[in-house]
Design a protein around this motif. Structure first.
Motif, PDB file in Angstrom:
ATOM      1  N   GLU A   1       1.729  -4.704   6.440  1.00 44.28           N
ATOM      2  CA  GLU A   1       3.192  -4.760   6.347  1.00 44.28           C
ATOM      3  C   GLU A   1       3.861  -5.314   7.605  1.00 44.28           C
ATOM      4  O   GLU A   1       4.959  -4.905   7.961  1.00 44.28           O
TER       5      GLU A   1
ATOM      6  N   ASP B   1       4.177   4.934   7.643  1.00 43.00           N
ATOM      7  CA  ASP B   1       4.470   4.041   6.526  1.00 43.00           C
ATOM      8  C   ASP B   1       5.276   4.721   5.426  1.00 43.00           C
ATOM      9  O   ASP B   1       5.406   4.179   4.326  1.00 43.00           O
TER      10      ASP B   1
ATOM     11  N   VAL C   1      11.392  -3.316   6.015  1.00 45.73           N
ATOM     12  CA  VAL C   1      11.427  -4.547   5.218  1.00 45.73           C
ATOM     13  C   VAL C   1      10.727  -4.349   3.881  1.00 45.73           C
ATOM     14  O   VAL C   1      11.320  -4.512   2.817  1.00 45.73           O
ATOM     15  N   TYR C   2       9.446  -3.995   3.928  1.00 41.77           N
ATOM     16  CA  TYR C   2       8.675  -3.823   2.716  1.00 41.77           C
ATOM     17  C   TYR C   2       8.807  -2.397   2.190  1.00 41.77           C
ATOM     18  O   TYR C   2       9.197  -1.473   2.916  1.00 41.77           O
ATOM     19  N   THR C   3       8.457  -2.215   0.918  1.00 35.10           N
ATOM     20  CA  THR C   3       8.325  -0.871   0.371  1.00 35.10           C
ATOM     21  C   THR C   3       6.842  -0.501   0.418  1.00 35.10           C
ATOM     22  O   THR C   3       5.993  -1.268  -0.030  1.00 35.10           O
TER      23      THR C   3
ATOM     24  N   ASN D   1       3.151   0.615  -0.251  1.00 36.99           N
ATOM     25  CA  ASN D   1       2.399   0.628  -1.500  1.00 36.99           C
ATOM     26  C   ASN D   1       2.112   2.057  -1.924  1.00 36.99           C
ATOM     27  O   ASN D   1       1.732   2.911  -1.120  1.00 36.99           O
TER      28      ASN D   1
ATOM     29  N   ARG E   1       7.179  -2.905  12.430  1.00 36.02           N
ATOM     30  CA  ARG E   1       8.458  -3.557  12.679  1.00 36.02           C
ATOM     31  C   ARG E   1       9.428  -2.665  13.438  1.00 36.02           C
ATOM     32  O   ARG E   1       9.019  -1.818  14.219  1.00 36.02           O
TER      33      ARG E   1
ATOM     34  N   HIS F   1      14.614   1.099  -5.590  1.00 37.02           N
ATOM     35  CA  HIS F   1      13.629   0.042  -5.844  1.00 37.02           C
ATOM     36  C   HIS F   1      12.615   0.503  -6.886  1.00 37.02           C
ATOM     37  O   HIS F   1      12.263  -0.256  -7.805  1.00 37.02           O
TER      38      HIS F   1
ATOM     39  N   HIS G   1      -4.618  -6.903  -1.884  1.00 37.06           N
ATOM     40  CA  HIS G   1      -3.597  -6.782  -2.921  1.00 37.06           C
ATOM     41  C   HIS G   1      -4.203  -6.667  -4.318  1.00 37.06           C
ATOM     42  O   HIS G   1      -3.504  -6.296  -5.264  1.00 37.06           O
TER      43      HIS G   1
ATOM     44  N   HIS H   1      -3.882  -3.068  -4.450  1.00 39.36           N
ATOM     45  CA  HIS H   1      -2.506  -2.599  -4.276  1.00 39.36           C
ATOM     46  C   HIS H   1      -1.631  -2.929  -5.487  1.00 39.36           C
ATOM     47  O   HIS H   1      -0.803  -2.101  -5.900  1.00 39.36           O
TER      48      HIS H   1
ATOM     49  N   GLU I   1       0.003  -0.045  -7.825  1.00 41.87           N
ATOM     50  CA  GLU I   1       1.444   0.177  -7.935  1.00 41.87           C
ATOM     51  C   GLU I   1       1.860   0.252  -9.410  1.00 41.87           C
ATOM     52  O   GLU I   1       2.649   1.127  -9.805  1.00 41.87           O
TER      53      GLU I   1
END
Length: 340
Positions: free
Chosen positions: A12, A200, A205-207, A209, A244, A260, A295, A298, A302
């Motif tokens: 991330e 995490d 920025v990201y959501t 996983n 970040r 989201h 991914h 992932h 999800e």
């Protein structure tokens, strides 16, 4: 407190290692450590050196969870310094890489990949990625278990452990007790509310996983939603994520992530209406397109997290790994999903 930004090309965004120091008492602690690669090791050593420290000076390492981009260098630091490494008991066997726990996690991953309908070529791509990345977990430390409510005195700071599972079974945030990070590092703060290191659980920025990041988590979406609600209810003034930049309004960010997931559930319901019955891999392809590397687990993970929740809510049924809507005209308002 000081933040060292560490390289990370796979997950991330750049990782954070947080330096907690009390020079008067000669105490030094780190919250998370980064991946055990040459580049990240150099980043962390250089960052500590700029502040007058080295690995051998670290007294304590506090891990938000077991993932290698947060725990990879913990064992190496411990080997040089004798540091105590703290992690939630649920994640301790994987941090220590207990053979039985690792074998069980590998078996669970294979079982779930097959159940999700992940094709053989995609699985092969995932395993090739994992084989190529096999060194990034580093040397395993001997860890000390903590649990929800454990208070740590590290690096001159007092931190309360707040268990926030979902992204990982043992994921924890660490709330500052006494003066906040902002007060201690920037002087008088506008507000004197608590702050926290959140790993995490909440990212800027990201959501994070959910479903694929830790296959040991039961009811992953519900579990993660409860953790987000817990973070929102604590109403932190600011939080310091594992990747970040700091998050200035973490309650709003937690609510955004809840929204989201509500939107994602709506998108999955639409896939089921159009194409059902379908397996999680088919849903993942519709949502995320072609996947590679990590991914591959992932993405369908999800999708599975949402499908599993819909099954528990009585909206879908599953047979032979394929999910079907019970009522094609189901209204989201009738489903127990988070709202503001």
């Amino acid at each position: 407190m000081d933040r060292i930004s560490l390289g990370n090309d796979e997950f991330e965004g750049r990782n954070n290692a947080y330096v907690l120091a009390d020079d008067a008492r000669d105490e030094l602690a780190l919250v998370d450590t980064g991946i055990a690669t040459d580049g990240v090791r150099s980043d962390l050593r250089a960052g500590l050196a700029e502040r007058g420290y080295e690995f051998a000076d670290v007294d304590d390492v506090v891990l938000t969870h077991y993932h290698v981009d947060h725990a990879g260098l913990a064992g190496e630091i411990q080997a040089e310094s004798g540091a105590t490494v703290y992690v939630h008991g649920a994640d301790l066997p994987l941090v220590e890489r207990d053979p039985g726990a690792v074998a069980a996690a590998d078996e669970r991953r294979q079982t779930m990949l097959d159940e999700w309908g992940v094709p053989a070529d995609a699985q092969a791509d995932l395993f090739a990625f994992l084989d190529a990345a096999s060194g990034i977990e580093g040397t395993p430390p001997e860890a000390t278990p903590i649990e929800d409510g454990t208070v740590l005195e590290v690096g001159g700071w007092t931190l309360e452990t707040v268990h926030t599972p979902g992204h990982a079974a043992g994921h924890c945030c660490f709330e500052t007790i006494g003066a906040s990070v902002t007060q201690r590092t920037e002087g008088e703060a506008v507000s004197d509310g608590p702050e926290a290191f959140v790993g995490d659980a909440v990212l800027p920025v990201y959501t994070p996983n959910v479903g694929g990041a830790d296959l040991r988590v039961d009811r992953p979406l519900e579990t993660y939603r409860e953790s987000l609600e817990r973070i929102a209810d604590r109403d932190y003034d600011r939080v310091w994520p594992g990747h970040r930049d700091p998050i200035a309004d973490p309650t709003a960010r937690a609510r955004d992530i809840l929204d989201h997931h509500r939107d994602r559930t709506a998108a999955i319901l639409e896939v089921l209406r159009e194409r059902g019955p379908v397996d999680p891999w088919a849903v993942s392809q519709r949502l995320f397109g072609d996947l590679e590397g990590i991914h591959v687990v992932h993405g369908p993970g999800e999708a599975y997290a949402h499908l599993d929740q819909l099954r528990h809510d009585g909206v879908v049924t599953v047979e032979n790994g394929r999910y079907r809507l019970e009522e094609p005209d189901v209204d989201l308002a009738g489903i127990d999903l988070p709202t503001e």
